[in-house]
Scaffold this motif. Structure first.
Motif, mmCIF file in Angstrom:
data_model
loop_
_atom_site.group_PDB
_atom_site.id
_atom_site.type_symbol
_atom_site.label_atom_id
_atom_site.label_comp_id
_atom_site.label_asym_id
_atom_site.label_seq_id
_atom_site.Cartn_x
_atom_site.Cartn_y
_atom_site.Cartn_z
ATOM 1 N N GLY A 1 0.821 -1.203 0.000
ATOM 2 C CA GLY A 1 0.000 0.000 0.000
ATOM 3 C C GLY A 1 0.856 1.254 0.000
ATOM 4 N N TRP A 2 0.209 2.409 0.058
ATOM 5 C CA TRP A 2 0.915 3.686 -0.012
ATOM 6 C C TRP A 2 1.647 3.949 1.298
ATOM 7 N N PRO A 3 2.927 4.385 1.250
ATOM 8 C CA PRO A 3 3.730 4.509 2.465
ATOM 9 C C PRO A 3 3.685 5.882 3.138
ATOM 10 N N ASP B 1 1.136 9.775 3.939
ATOM 11 C CA ASP B 1 -0.211 10.342 3.980
ATOM 12 C C ASP B 1 -0.602 10.917 2.626
ATOM 13 N N TYR C 1 4.931 5.026 6.648
ATOM 14 C CA TYR C 1 4.282 3.767 6.991
ATOM 15 C C TYR C 1 4.914 2.598 6.230
ATOM 16 N N THR D 1 3.329 -5.938 5.204
ATOM 17 C CA THR D 1 3.830 -6.750 6.318
ATOM 18 C C THR D 1 5.193 -7.327 5.973
ATOM 19 N N GLN E 1 1.514 -4.118 7.931
ATOM 20 C CA GLN E 1 1.223 -3.102 6.922
ATOM 21 C C GLN E 1 0.565 -1.889 7.572
ATOM 22 N N GLY E 2 1.070 -0.700 7.267
ATOM 23 C CA GLY E 2 0.521 0.528 7.822
ATOM 24 C C GLY E 2 1.155 0.967 9.123
#
Length: 389
Positions: free
Chosen positions: A272-274, A276, A303, A307, A353-354
């Motif tokens: 996903g996007w790392p 904001d 972020y 995982t 993740q996140g």
């Protein structure tokens, strides 16, 4: 004397005058009877034709006037800097199409955009330009400004050392007119050999106007600087300097230069996007820049894209990456997060993740705070846009 003339007159007989008959009165009783002249009546067809013609002309004229009255006004923007007398600051000016434009009255000819100065067409540029880097610039922005590729700027500016993050305020860059590179002609060079060396066409070198080659005798003197249109060369792979650490043996994520730093761990199902923000602050993925620069003000959260296990969390220069984190996701992918101000994880730590792993910054070979993000698959960089969700 008088008797003499009378005697002479008597010798010649007098000429008698013809008698003119006197008109005789004719009695009205014998006058033949006459029929009085009748007044000619108007043609009914002609009258109807005129009436219809007048009605048709009036209808067309009325329809035209109504159509013209419903047209929107033509808005012409006059730039404030184009004239010293402008006090409206470039405010739009409404022009009524019924009373203005070229021509006169209700039927103007052609509406044209109002211009207060003559536009002179730009001539093609064949010589390089010098651009001074200012704060906030990026390789991507400069390339877009001059309509060339970012790698073209890297080709012709040795001070960058093939690294787009080498930009510094005040640095002067040479910007070619089109994509390609410059080459100093050497003794024994031929158009075919030089073109092959830089993946170009010989005809393009000969026909390029900036090279000023005499087509009747195409020859270039030794030491001359020649432009190779659409030429290219290998750029230094700075990503290869930062070793990709794997989390364990036989994971297949490290590549040829991997080291076994950590044990096993969870496997990511996707990335996903790392950050904001989801916009670029500077450079996109391409030759010479094997990642993307994501908008991330100083101190904003970074972020974990997926995982995995942290295989590198190191501060310092790190080949220009600055404070950097690597995460091995166990599925063949490794992500890199560079130029951080703060690192919040440690090597061999498991992350989800996140999870917040650090804060964005401006460390290493960086020109303004942002997040440099890379994705490596099997040890080779790929475009993050192709797999981010």
């Amino acid at each position: 004397m008088k008797p003499f003339f009378e005697k002479m007159k008597s010798l010649f007989p007098a000429r008698s005058k013809p008698e003119v008959p006197k008109p005789q009165a004719i009695s009205a009783v014998d006058e033949p009877t006459t029929t009085p002249r009748k007044e000619k009546k108007a043609d009914r067809f002609t009258a109807i034709s005129w009436v219809l013609t007048i009605v048709l002309v009036a209808s067309l004229l009325g329809g035209t006037l109504y159509y013209k009255s419903t047209l929107p006004p033509v808005v012409v923007t006059v730039p404030a800097e184009a004239t010293e007398e402008s006090s409206a600051g470039g405010a739009p000016v409404a022009v009524d199409p019924g009373t203005s434009g070229e021509g006169s009255g209700l039927f103007p000819t052609i509406f044209r955009k109002l211009q207060v100065k003559t536009n002179i067409p730009e001539r093609p540029r064949y010589a390089p330009e010098i651009y001074r880097v200012v704060r906030g610039d990026s390789m991507y922005r400069i390339a877009e400004l001059f309509e060339v590729k970012s790698e073209t700027i890297l080709y012709v500016n040795d001070q960058l050392d093939d690294n787009p993050h080498g930009l510094r305020p005040g640095m002067e860059l040479t910007i070619p007119p089109v994509d390609g590179l410059y080459y100093e002609w050497k003794d024994g060079d031929t158009f075919e050999a030089v073109a092959k060396k830089f993946f170009a066409e010989p005809e393009d070198i000969v026909n390029y106007p900036g090279n000023q080659v005499d087509l009747t005798d195409p020859e270039i003197k030794q030491g001359a600087l020649v432009f190779i249109p659409d030429g290219s060369r290998e750029l230094r792979n700075w990503a290869a300097d930062l070793q990709t650490a794997s989390r364990g043996a036989n994971t297949g994520t490290g590549g040829a230069n991997a080291t076994n730093a950590c044990g096993g761990g969870p496997v990511a199902s996707g990335l996903g996007w790392p950050a904001d923000a989801v916009s670029l602050s500077g450079n996109a993925y391409g030759p010479g820049h094997l990642g993307i620069d994501i908008t991330a003000p100083e101190g904003s959260n970074v972020y974990a894209a997926g995982t995995g296990v942290v295989t590198m969390a190191a501060g310092g220069w790190n080949y220009g990456y600055g404070n950097v984190i690597q995460i091995d996701h166990g599925n063949g992918d490794v992500t890199v997060y560079a130029h951080l101000s703060t690192i919040l994880v440690s090597q061999c730590q498991t992350v989800g993740q996140g999870a917040v792993i650090g804060l964005s910054g401006n460390t290493g070979n960086s020109f303004g705070a942002h997040l440099h993000f890379e994705v490596r698959r099997g040890g080779a960089n790929i475009n993050p846009y192709n797999i981010l969700q």
